[in-house]
Write an enzyme that holds these catalytic residues in place. Structure first.
Site, short mmCIF file in Angstrom:
data_model
loop_
_atom_site.label_atom_id
_atom_site.label_comp_id
_atom_site.label_asym_id
_atom_site.label_seq_id
_atom_site.Cartn_x
_atom_site.Cartn_y
_atom_site.Cartn_z
N ASP A 130 0.86 -1.18 0.00
CA ASP A 130 0.00 0.00 0.00
C ASP A 130 0.90 1.24 0.00
O ASP A 130 2.01 1.20 0.55
CB ASP A 130 -0.90 0.00 1.25
N TRP A 263 -13.47 -1.80 -0.65
CA TRP A 263 -12.51 -2.07 0.42
C TRP A 263 -12.77 -3.42 1.12
O TRP A 263 -13.91 -3.73 1.46
CB TRP A 263 -12.57 -0.92 1.45
N GLU A 266 -10.06 -8.85 0.08
CA GLU A 266 -9.13 -9.44 -0.91
C GLU A 266 -7.90 -10.02 -0.22
O GLU A 266 -7.38 -11.05 -0.65
CB GLU A 266 -8.77 -8.40 -2.00
N MET A 293 1.43 4.17 9.29
CA MET A 293 0.53 4.47 8.18
C MET A 293 0.28 5.97 8.10
O MET A 293 0.06 6.60 9.15
CB MET A 293 -0.81 3.74 8.35
N HIS A 296 -5.27 8.99 6.82
CA HIS A 296 -6.11 9.50 5.73
C HIS A 296 -7.56 9.12 6.00
O HIS A 296 -7.84 8.19 6.76
CB HIS A 296 -5.66 8.94 4.39
N ARG A 298 -11.27 7.70 4.47
CA ARG A 298 -11.62 6.69 3.47
C ARG A 298 -11.76 7.37 2.11
O ARG A 298 -12.37 8.43 1.99
CB ARG A 298 -12.93 6.02 3.85
N1 UDH Z 1 -5.64 3.16 -2.75
C1 UDH Z 1 -5.42 4.29 -3.54
N2 UDH Z 1 -6.47 5.09 -3.82
C2 UDH Z 1 -7.72 4.85 -3.38
C3 UDH Z 1 -7.94 3.70 -2.58
C4 UDH Z 1 -6.88 2.89 -2.27
O1 UDH Z 1 -4.29 4.57 -3.96
O2 UDH Z 1 -8.63 5.63 -3.71
C5 UDH Z 1 -4.51 2.22 -2.53
C6 UDH Z 1 -3.40 2.79 -1.68
O3 UDH Z 1 -2.18 2.19 -2.03
C7 UDH Z 1 -3.85 2.36 -0.31
C8 UDH Z 1 -4.34 0.96 -0.58
O4 UDH Z 1 -4.97 1.06 -1.85
O5 UDH Z 1 -2.78 2.41 0.60
C9 UDH Z 1 -5.31 0.42 0.46
O6 UDH Z 1 -6.43 1.27 0.61
P1 UDH Z 1 -6.80 2.04 1.96
O7 UDH Z 1 -5.59 2.81 2.40
O8 UDH Z 1 -8.03 2.84 1.76
O9 UDH Z 1 -7.09 0.90 2.95
P2 UDH Z 1 -6.89 0.99 4.48
O10 UDH Z 1 -7.39 -0.30 5.02
O11 UDH Z 1 -7.82 2.21 4.96
O12 UDH Z 1 -5.50 1.39 4.80
C10 UDH Z 1 -9.19 2.07 5.02
C11 UDH Z 1 -9.87 3.42 5.22
C12 UDH Z 1 -9.53 4.05 6.52
C13 UDH Z 1 -10.44 5.20 6.85
C14 UDH Z 1 -10.04 5.84 8.12
C15 UDH Z 1 -10.92 6.96 8.52
N3 UDH Z 1 -10.39 7.61 9.71
#
Ligand code: UDH
Length: 351
Positions: A130, A263, A266, A293, A296, A298
């Site tokens: 990621d 999300w 996978e 991390m 960010h 969602r």
């Molecule tokens: N990614 C993108 N663009 C997007 C979505 C995902 O580049 O629009 C890629 C990116 O490499 C990211 C990875 O996919 O690091 C995983 O997606 P994510 O970061 O959205 O997943 P994560 O589980 O976060 O890290 C979920 C959302 C958290 C919301 C928190 C609110 N406070």
């Protein structure tokens, strides 16, 4: 390489010796790509690097699923190029950019990355990362292992600050997913509470401060009112964030699923593929596999996939037909930037 020495660094580039260890990672200073380029003069066009003083056995393609995360990418390049150089990895960086605004599909982009990297060079190891995850210790070596590797075993997502010292405790159940978000917790998991020393669990006074107390399911997720009590989850099947497979391991599982839109899920499907094909997941020591991390919100068009829970029950039936063997996409452009190769693709939309 000298392992085992712990260092704290303001700037990863200030490390001139070969000592490796803990890194201080922060996201407050502004980074420009020009600066990253200046600081990594031996990285060549397309984000390639070959160590000048040894001949690595592996050639590693690092694949990043991507859309609208340019700021995160700057930090990732800033931290990872120097780390990978110190690790003496021969590598290339591939950003797989999903064009359009249809629902995001992380695993399909990773399949595209595998295929496109092989058109570019004879890679035999693939690391899928990621864009917002930075390793906190450069002894977490980015190459492939005898078994598929999960690199990001402890993350600061949703509450690393409380768990920092915990994650250093050798007695922890491993691996841990640190979360206060029920959506991250797979059904059937045990839930472990940790109450920092000097605090009391608001509902269960029997939870001793400074110790883990685990409960078998069913249990209630922690509420925000209990914000100082974090849920620490021993989640053996967690394979998200940063993972790595050799070409042989990747082909053995028919790559990743193409049919997880939005999300979640996978990474569990990939874990199922690995175990169903007789492999195990290898992991670094919990003290080394820690990640920071970039915070960010969602992203738009990457909402949680409501089908994920039923789909991951079905990997055994789907993995042979859905994977690298059935991958379809269209490359719109391949651009070799100084620090990475950008591949922009159309991958379709959910059925
Ligand atoms: N990614 C993108 N663009 C997007 C979505 C995902 O580049 O629009 C890629 C990116 O490499 C990211 C990875 O996919 O690091 C995983 O997606 P994510 O970061 O959205 O997943 P994560 O589980 O976060 O890290 C979920 C959302 C958290 C919301 C928190 C609110 N406070």
């Amino acid at each position: 390489m000298v392992f085992g020495k712990t260092l704290s660094l303001q700037n990863p580039l200030s490390l001139r010796s070969q000592s490796m260890g803990r890194l201080l990672i922060e996201f407050s200073s502004q980074i420009t790509l020009e600066r990253v380029q200046r600081e990594n003069p031996n990285v060549t066009e397309g984000g390639k690097y070959i160590p000048p003083d040894c001949r690595p056995k592996q050639k590693v393609a690092i694949i990043i699923p991507f859309r609208h995360r340019d700021n995160h990418l700057k930090y990732w390049l800033h931290y990872l190029h120097p780390i990978l150089r110190r690790q003496k990895i021969e590598y290339g960086i591939f950003i797989i950019n999903q064009l359009g605004e249809e629902t995001f599909n992380r695993a399909k982009l990773l399949n595209v990355g595998y295929t496109e990297a092989l058109k570019d060079g004879e890679y035999n190891c693939f690391i899928f990362s990621d864009v917002d995850l930075i390793p906190m210790d450069d002894r977490n070596i980015y190459h492939c292992y005898d078994q598929p590797r999960h690199f990001a075993i402890a993350m600061d997502k949703f509450g690393f600050s409380v768990s920092t010292s915990l994650l250093l405790s050798p007695s922890l159940p491993m691996p841990l997913l640190v979360t206060t978000r029920p959506s991250y917790i797979p059904a059937g998991s045990a839930l472990c509470f940790y109450v920092p020393a000097g605090h009391r669990h608001p509902l269960s006074p029997s939870v001793s401060p400074g110790l883990f107390t685990c409960a078998a399911p069913p249990w209630s997720p922690p509420s925000s009112a209990q914000s100082f009590v974090k849920a620490l989850l021993p989640y053996a099947g967690y394979f998200g964030g940063v993972s790595g497979l050799s070409k042989k391991q990747f082909l053995k599982i028919n790559g990743f699923p193409n049919e997880y839109w939005g999300w979640g899920g996978e990474d569990d499907d990939i874990y199922n593929r690995i175990t169903l094909n007789g492999m195990k997941v290898s992991r670094p020591d919990v003290r080394i596999g820690r990640y920071r991390m970039i915070k960010h919100e969602r992203d738009k068009h990457n909402e949680p996939n409501p089908q994920r829970f039923t789909k991951i029950q079905n990997t055994k039936n789907t993995m042979r037909k859905d994977g690298i063997s059935s991958l379809m996409y269209r490359v719109v452009s391949v651009k070799k930037h100084p620090l990475y190769t950008n591949i922009s693709v159309e991958i379709g939309k959910p059925p």
